[in-house]
Design a protein around this motif. Structure first.
Motif, PDB file in Angstrom:
ATOM      1  N   VAL A 187      -3.476  -3.861  42.825  1.00 45.17           N
ATOM      2  CA  VAL A 187      -3.176  -4.543  43.898  1.00 45.17           C
ATOM      3  C   VAL A 187      -1.760  -4.850  43.507  1.00 45.17           C
ATOM      4  CG1 VAL A 187      -2.761  -7.037  44.189  1.00 45.17           C
ATOM      5  CG2 VAL A 187      -4.909  -5.981  43.418  1.00 45.17           C
ATOM      6  N   GLY A 188      -0.716  -4.929  44.806  1.00 44.24           N
ATOM      7  CA  GLY A 188       0.682  -4.639  45.496  1.00 44.24           C
ATOM      8  C   GLY A 188       1.395  -6.042  44.813  1.00 44.24           C
ATOM      9  N   ALA A 189       0.814  -7.106  44.517  1.00 48.89           N
ATOM     10  CA  ALA A 189       1.550  -8.433  44.201  1.00 48.89           C
ATOM     11  C   ALA A 189       0.256  -9.198  42.351  1.00 48.89           C
ATOM     12  CB  ALA A 189       0.992  -9.658  45.093  1.00 48.89           C
ATOM     13  N   PRO A 190       1.709  -9.615  41.872  1.00 52.10           N
ATOM     14  CA  PRO A 190       1.550  -9.994  40.586  1.00 52.10           C
ATOM     15  C   PRO A 190       0.292 -10.552  40.493  1.00 52.10           C
ATOM     16  CG  PRO A 190       3.915 -10.190  40.609  1.00 52.10           C
ATOM     17  CD  PRO A 190       2.985  -9.747  42.311  1.00 52.10           C
ATOM     18  N   LEU A 191      -0.699 -10.461  39.625  1.00 49.70           N
ATOM     19  CA  LEU A 191      -1.812 -11.460  40.095  1.00 49.70           C
ATOM     20  C   LEU A 191      -2.036 -12.880  38.974  1.00 49.70           C
ATOM     21  CD1 LEU A 191      -5.345  -8.278  40.903  1.00 49.70           C
ATOM     22  CD2 LEU A 191      -3.857 -10.520  42.702  1.00 49.70           C
ATOM     23  N   LEU A 192      -2.193 -14.279  39.121  1.00 48.76           N
ATOM     24  CA  LEU A 192      -2.522 -15.292  38.300  1.00 48.76           C
ATOM     25  C   LEU A 192      -3.661 -14.063  37.106  1.00 48.76           C
ATOM     26  CD1 LEU A 192      -2.672 -18.045  40.471  1.00 48.76           C
ATOM     27  CD2 LEU A 192      -0.703 -17.040  39.240  1.00 48.76           C
ATOM     28  N   PRO A 193      -3.705 -14.987  35.783  1.00 48.82           N
ATOM     29  CA  PRO A 193      -4.395 -14.195  35.115  1.00 48.82           C
ATOM     30  C   PRO A 193      -5.485 -15.519  34.877  1.00 48.82           C
ATOM     31  CG  PRO A 193      -2.646 -16.363  34.064  1.00 48.82           C
ATOM     32  CD  PRO A 193      -2.341 -15.160  35.488  1.00 48.82           C
ATOM     33  N   LEU A 194      -6.300 -15.482  36.242  1.00 51.08           N
ATOM     34  CA  LEU A 194      -7.805 -15.691  36.103  1.00 51.08           C
ATOM     35  C   LEU A 194      -8.057 -15.772  37.927  1.00 51.08           C
ATOM     36  CD1 LEU A 194      -7.231 -18.658  38.850  1.00 51.08           C
ATOM     37  CD2 LEU A 194      -6.029 -19.675  36.620  1.00 51.08           C
ATOM     38  N   PHE A 195      -9.538 -15.569  38.099  1.00 54.01           N
ATOM     39  CA  PHE A 195      -9.623 -15.704  39.999  1.00 54.01           C
ATOM     40  C   PHE A 195     -10.541 -16.862  40.084  1.00 54.01           C
ATOM     41  CE2 PHE A 195     -13.852 -14.795  37.390  1.00 54.01           C
ATOM     42  CZ  PHE A 195     -14.414 -14.904  37.657  1.00 54.01           C
ATOM     43  N   ILE A 196     -10.695 -17.064  41.229  1.00 52.19           N
ATOM     44  CA  ILE A 196     -11.704 -17.973  42.185  1.00 52.19           C
ATOM     45  C   ILE A 196     -12.992 -17.647  42.646  1.00 52.19           C
ATOM     46  CG2 ILE A 196     -11.144 -19.953  44.055  1.00 52.19           C
ATOM     47  CD1 ILE A 196      -8.392 -19.571  43.567  1.00 52.19           C
ATOM     48  N   GLU A 197     -13.816 -19.182  42.359  1.00 51.25           N
ATOM     49  CA  GLU A 197     -15.161 -18.197  42.055  1.00 51.25           C
ATOM     50  C   GLU A 197     -15.025 -19.631  44.146  1.00 51.25           C
ATOM     51  OE1 GLU A 197     -19.088 -19.777  40.258  1.00 51.25           O
ATOM     52  OE2 GLU A 197     -18.868 -17.802  39.597  1.00 51.25           O
ATOM     53  N   GLN A 198     -14.751 -18.678  45.005  1.00 47.71           N
ATOM     54  CA  GLN A 198     -15.164 -20.095  46.347  1.00 47.71           C
ATOM     55  C   GLN A 198     -16.306 -20.378  46.344  1.00 47.71           C
ATOM     56  OE1 GLN A 198     -13.654 -17.590  49.886  1.00 47.71           O
ATOM     57  NE2 GLN A 198     -14.181 -18.980  50.723  1.00 47.71           N
ATOM     58  N   LEU A 199     -16.224 -21.395  46.605  1.00 45.97           N
ATOM     59  CA  LEU A 199     -17.105 -22.685  46.747  1.00 45.97           C
ATOM     60  C   LEU A 199     -18.075 -22.640  47.971  1.00 45.97           C
ATOM     61  CD1 LEU A 199     -16.186 -25.975  45.309  1.00 45.97           C
ATOM     62  CD2 LEU A 199     -18.229 -24.477  44.142  1.00 45.97           C
ATOM     63  N   PRO A 200     -19.039 -22.680  48.890  1.00 45.54           N
ATOM     64  CA  PRO A 200     -19.437 -22.763  50.211  1.00 45.54           C
ATOM     65  C   PRO A 200     -18.751 -24.076  51.023  1.00 45.54           C
ATOM     66  CG  PRO A 200     -21.438 -22.393  49.005  1.00 45.54           C
ATOM     67  CD  PRO A 200     -20.209 -23.032  47.674  1.00 45.54           C
ATOM     68  N   ASP A 201     -18.513 -23.291  52.103  1.00 47.41           N
ATOM     69  CA  ASP A 201     -18.276 -24.594  53.406  1.00 47.41           C
ATOM     70  C   ASP A 201     -19.015 -25.248  54.668  1.00 47.41           C
ATOM     71  OD1 ASP A 201     -18.609 -22.401  53.945  1.00 47.41           O
ATOM     72  OD2 ASP A 201     -16.401 -21.768  55.718  1.00 47.41           O
ATOM     73  N   GLY A 202     -20.733 -24.564  53.997  1.00 47.22           N
ATOM     74  CA  GLY A 202     -20.841 -25.062  54.984  1.00 47.22           C
ATOM     75  C   GLY A 202     -21.520 -24.105  56.492  1.00 47.22           C
ATOM     76  N   SER A 203     -20.786 -22.943  55.863  1.00 49.78           N
ATOM     77  CA  SER A 203     -21.446 -22.217  57.372  1.00 49.78           C
ATOM     78  C   SER A 203     -22.181 -21.067  56.679  1.00 49.78           C
ATOM     79  CB  SER A 203     -19.416 -21.244  57.380  1.00 49.78           C
ATOM     80  OG  SER A 203     -19.783 -20.453  58.108  1.00 49.78           O
ATOM     81  N   SER A 204     -23.114 -20.135  57.677  1.00 54.81           N
ATOM     82  CA  SER A 204     -23.791 -19.485  56.654  1.00 54.81           C
ATOM     83  C   SER A 204     -23.094 -18.021  57.214  1.00 54.81           C
ATOM     84  CB  SER A 204     -25.446 -19.785  57.841  1.00 54.81           C
ATOM     85  OG  SER A 204     -24.474 -19.561  59.355  1.00 54.81           O
ATOM     86  N   ALA A 205     -21.764 -17.723  57.700  1.00 51.54           N
ATOM     87  CA  ALA A 205     -21.147 -16.436  57.869  1.00 51.54           C
ATOM     88  C   ALA A 205     -21.483 -16.378  56.734  1.00 51.54           C
ATOM     89  CB  ALA A 205     -19.949 -16.498  58.665  1.00 51.54           C
ATOM     90  N   LEU A 206     -21.639 -14.391  56.451  1.00 53.49           N
ATOM     91  CA  LEU A 206     -21.052 -13.313  55.618  1.00 53.49           C
ATOM     92  C   LEU A 206     -19.012 -13.727  55.313  1.00 53.49           C
ATOM     93  CD1 LEU A 206     -23.720 -11.069  55.820  1.00 53.49           C
ATOM     94  CD2 LEU A 206     -23.323 -12.916  54.379  1.00 53.49           C
ATOM     95  N   PRO A 207     -19.488 -13.473  54.407  1.00 51.99           N
ATOM     96  CA  PRO A 207     -18.925 -13.677  53.055  1.00 51.99           C
ATOM     97  C   PRO A 207     -19.737 -14.366  52.567  1.00 51.99           C
ATOM     98  CG  PRO A 207     -16.980 -12.984  52.730  1.00 51.99           C
ATOM     99  CD  PRO A 207     -17.411 -13.254  53.424  1.00 51.99           C
TER     100      PRO A 207
END
Length: 249
Positions: A187-207
């Motif tokens: 990855v070309g940018a420095p990454l924070l030492p964590l990741f985010i598990e995205q929450l559903p937004d009510g949409s049925s679309a993918l992902p």
């Protein structure tokens, strides 16, 4: 006048080979009982983890910036704005949807607005890794809300699976875990030492992010009942064996 005394005869069930049998049966019984209580302990840990997850979901989201101390947000809801670095997306293999369909999770770095740093976002389930980086690319600025998670570093065990590029590939496109330090190398940018598990937004679309309230207690209770049942079978079976032996003349 002298009287003779005779020592009481030790019962055959308390001698020789029978003592070894008693000890063996006792070891098996205690081991099975211990395994049962171990599974109950794991069940208690699972319930505590589920309660902590639900408690985290009930808290207000914390704004995530490069200056945020990861230790203060792990397990908490966070919100961050930025732009996806779609070309650097990878997938997490061996994932299932909430309905049990096999697939992968799409993992994309998010360039944090006003910063040169990024954070990995697990955007949720898609049915196939084929063309994931382009098929689900989002080029507009976005605001992501999710749960901050600690990096999933490979266990120090020769049996743990390794993340390796497929033949003919120069980068790893499919990962077993969110190994932030390892993914950082591509990855070309420095990454924070964590990741985010995205929450559903009510949409049925993918992902499709997994339902955060869809929690289970695992198989620990059924395993505990199985171990206790096995212990009962051993105990009753051994008592039956002793009764048979006592009835022999």
């Amino acid at each position: 006048m002298m009287t003779s005394t005779t020592s009481p005869r030790v019962h055959r069930l308390l001698r020789g080979w029978w003592i070894a049998k008693h000890l063996f049966a006792l070891i098996i019984f205690v081991t099975l009982i211990t395994l049962g209580f171990w599974q109950l302990d794991r069940l208690a840990q699972r319930r505590a983890a589920n309660a902590a997850r639900l408690a985290a979901l009930s808290q207000p989201a914390i704004p995530l910036t490069p200056a945020t101390d990861p230790a203060t947000v792990i397990g908490r809801r966070v919100v961050v704005s930025g732009t996806f670095r779609n070309e650097e997306s990878v997938v997490l293999r061996g994932r299932r949807s909430d309905s049990g369909v096999d697939g992968v999770h799409l993992l994309t770095p998010l360039q944090i607005a006003g910063s040169d740093q990024a954070v990995l976002v697990d955007r949720g389930w898609i049915p196939s890794a084929q063309g994931a980086a382009t098929a689900y690319a989002v080029t507009r600025p976005v605001t992501i809300e999710g749960i901050a998670r600690a990096p999933q570093v490979r266990p120090d065990s020769p049996l743990a699976g390794r993340d390796l590029p497929l033949p003919g590939e120069t980068r790893i496109n499919a990962w077993l875990r969110v190994d932030v330090p390892a993914i950082q190398q591509q990855v070309g940018a420095p990454l924070l030492p964590l990741f985010i598990e995205q929450l559903p937004d009510g949409s049925s679309a993918l992902p499709r992010p997994p339902d955060p309230y869809r929690l289970d207690e695992g198989p620990h209770l059924s395993y505990a009942l199985q171990w206790f049942t096995f212990a009962g079978i051993v105990g009753v079976g051994y008592i039956f064996l002793l009764r048979q032996e006592l009835q022999r003349r």
